[in-house]
Design an enzyme around this catalytic site. Structure first.
Site, PDB file in Angstrom:
ATOM      1  N   HIS A 102      13.003  -1.556   0.554  1.00  0.00           N
ATOM      2  CA  HIS A 102      14.054  -0.628   0.944  1.00  0.00           C
ATOM      3  C   HIS A 102      15.435  -1.269   0.827  1.00  0.00           C
ATOM      4  CE1 HIS A 102      13.483   3.482   2.118  1.00  0.00           C
ATOM      5  NE2 HIS A 102      14.536   3.444   2.901  1.00  0.00           N
ATOM      6  N   HIS A 122      16.843  12.203  -1.996  1.00  0.00           N
ATOM      7  CA  HIS A 122      17.025  12.490  -0.572  1.00  0.00           C
ATOM      8  C   HIS A 122      16.869  13.989  -0.326  1.00  0.00           C
ATOM      9  CE1 HIS A 122      19.575   8.616   0.057  1.00  0.00           C
ATOM     10  NE2 HIS A 122      18.298   8.403   0.273  1.00  0.00           N
TER      11      HIS A 122
END
Length: 406
Positions: free
Chosen positions: A349, A375
């Protein structure tokens, strides 16, 4: 009468001696090394002797008898005394019809055939949760039921049982472990209440576990750190080629660990220069495949990946039995590269954040960044606008009265 195999000429007595040749072919198919094949044959020989000594027929083998054999082996041997070690042999015997599928499976709690199986189907089909996440949820719920189910049955579970499980989980474990158990139990109890498995709703008993958040600003890996990670991969080895390709996907496309692990061979559309990403919530989206990333993947596929027709995952284990990488394995690849590069370990990440920060610095619109990172909520992408501290300072107004005194 004995049977002698090419795997170290291990002598096998008893009912498994006629199955040695077929099992050896299965081990070769799975990619076991010669030394690993010998170990598996010693295990086969021991099981065969034990079945013969017990006066049993091979087809009558049950889960309880497998447990009894493993208990004896643990008392007399220092290795290969777990179900994991026995899994290749039992799985092959079950697929060949020699033993029942139940004998090859680990013991399950009484609720498995009903509640847990339906819960698993619910997560996969109605909630569209990924297969690996679903498996993790089921494992945690099964552990909870085996430990905290009341003596008078599953239906008598109370909020106190759930709270006690979460508090016990926090003893000696990180807050993240408690949060994951809480998520699994909350989904499970919601399912049980909606479907009528329980006549009372226990979701309120799953405590909200909060972790300390040191900073709300996402921190990404710098370009120098990413380059150092890539250079640390020894591309003259199969492992190095695999790790280089994985890190390229993480850094250039901003993929999550699970998305790299879940990538299939048919997901790469070479003629169109695209790759299908199997994202969170069963969302599938295509992204352009940069030439340098494609070259790294091709190098791995052509020179490092084992040729196993039944294995569809792009990235798989180096050691037998061959299987696709998991999300934790992708995390391990990133942290192991950090160790080689003498960097403080971080996970995939951080590399994803690094790509976002690079796009912000290049003045890529937030909407485009959100598309690349896939997203679901624009507010998530908006967090990266706060990373560009230099330009944010230009927007700051002077503090009243903060000027020079005349």
């Amino acid at each position: 009468m004995t049977a002698s195999t090419r795997a170290g000429r291990v002598q096998i007595h008893g009912p498994l001696q006629n199955h040695a040749e077929g099992f050896e072919a299965e081990l070769l198919r799975l990619g076991f090394t010669p030394a690993a094949r010998v170990n598996q044959f010693y295990l086969l020989a021991h099981l065969s002797r034990w079945i013969e000594a017990e006066g049993m027929r091979l087809g009558d083998l049950t889960v309880l008898q497998v447990d009894a054999f493993l208990a004896e082996r643990k008392a007399t041997h220092s290795a290969l005394f777990t179900r994991k070690a026995l899994r290749p042999l039992l799985g092959w015997l079950a697929e060949s019809g020699v033993i029942t599928a139940e004998a090859a499976s680990p013991p399950r709690s009484p609720e498995d055939p009903t509640v847990l199986v339906r819960f698993e189907r619910y997560l996969l089909t109605e909630r569209h949760i990924g297969a690996r996440t679903t498996e993790a949820y089921v494992v945690r719920v099964r552990r909870f039921l085996e430990t905290y189910r009341p003596p008078d049955g599953f239906a008598s579970l109370s909020g106190a049982d759930v709270t006690r499980a979460l508090l016990d989980e926090g003893v000696g474990r990180a807050p993240a472990s408690v949060k994951k158990l809480g998520y699994a139990l909350r989904a499970f109890f919601r399912f049980c209440y909606v479907t009528g498995e329980l006549d009372h709703d226990l979701t309120g008993a799953t405590l909200v576990i909060r972790e300390p958040v040191p900073s709300l600003l996402p921190v990404g890996a710098s370009a120098a750190q990413i380059e150092t990670l890539l250079q640390s991969c020894d591309r003259d080895t199969a492992v190095g080629r695999r790790e280089y390709a994985v890190i390229m996907l993480l850094t250039r496309l901003g993929l999550r660990a699970g998305e790299v692990a879940g990538m299939l061979l048919e997901d790469i559309h070479w003629r169109h220069g695209e790759v299908l990403i199997r994202g969170k919530g069963a969302k599938h989206e295509c992204l352009p495949l940069p030439a340098e990333v494609g070259a790294a993947v091709v190098d791995y596929l052509m020179h490092a990946r084992p040729t196993e027709p039944s294995l569809r995952e792009v990235f798989c284990t180096v050691r037998a039995p061959r299987r696709g990488l998991t999300s934790p394995a992708v995390w391990l690849i990133a942290t192991r590269a950090c160790t080689r590069a003498h960097l403080e370990p971080f996970g995939p990440h951080r590399l994803r954040h690094g790509l976002a920060e690079a796009m912000v610095a290049a003045e890529v619109p937030l909407a485009a960044i959100g598309q690349v990172l896939r997203h679901a909520d624009p507010a998530t992408t908006a967090n990266y606008a706060r990373v560009d501290v230099v330009r944010l300072r230009q927007l700051a107004q002077p503090w009243p009265g903060g000027g020079e005194q005349s």
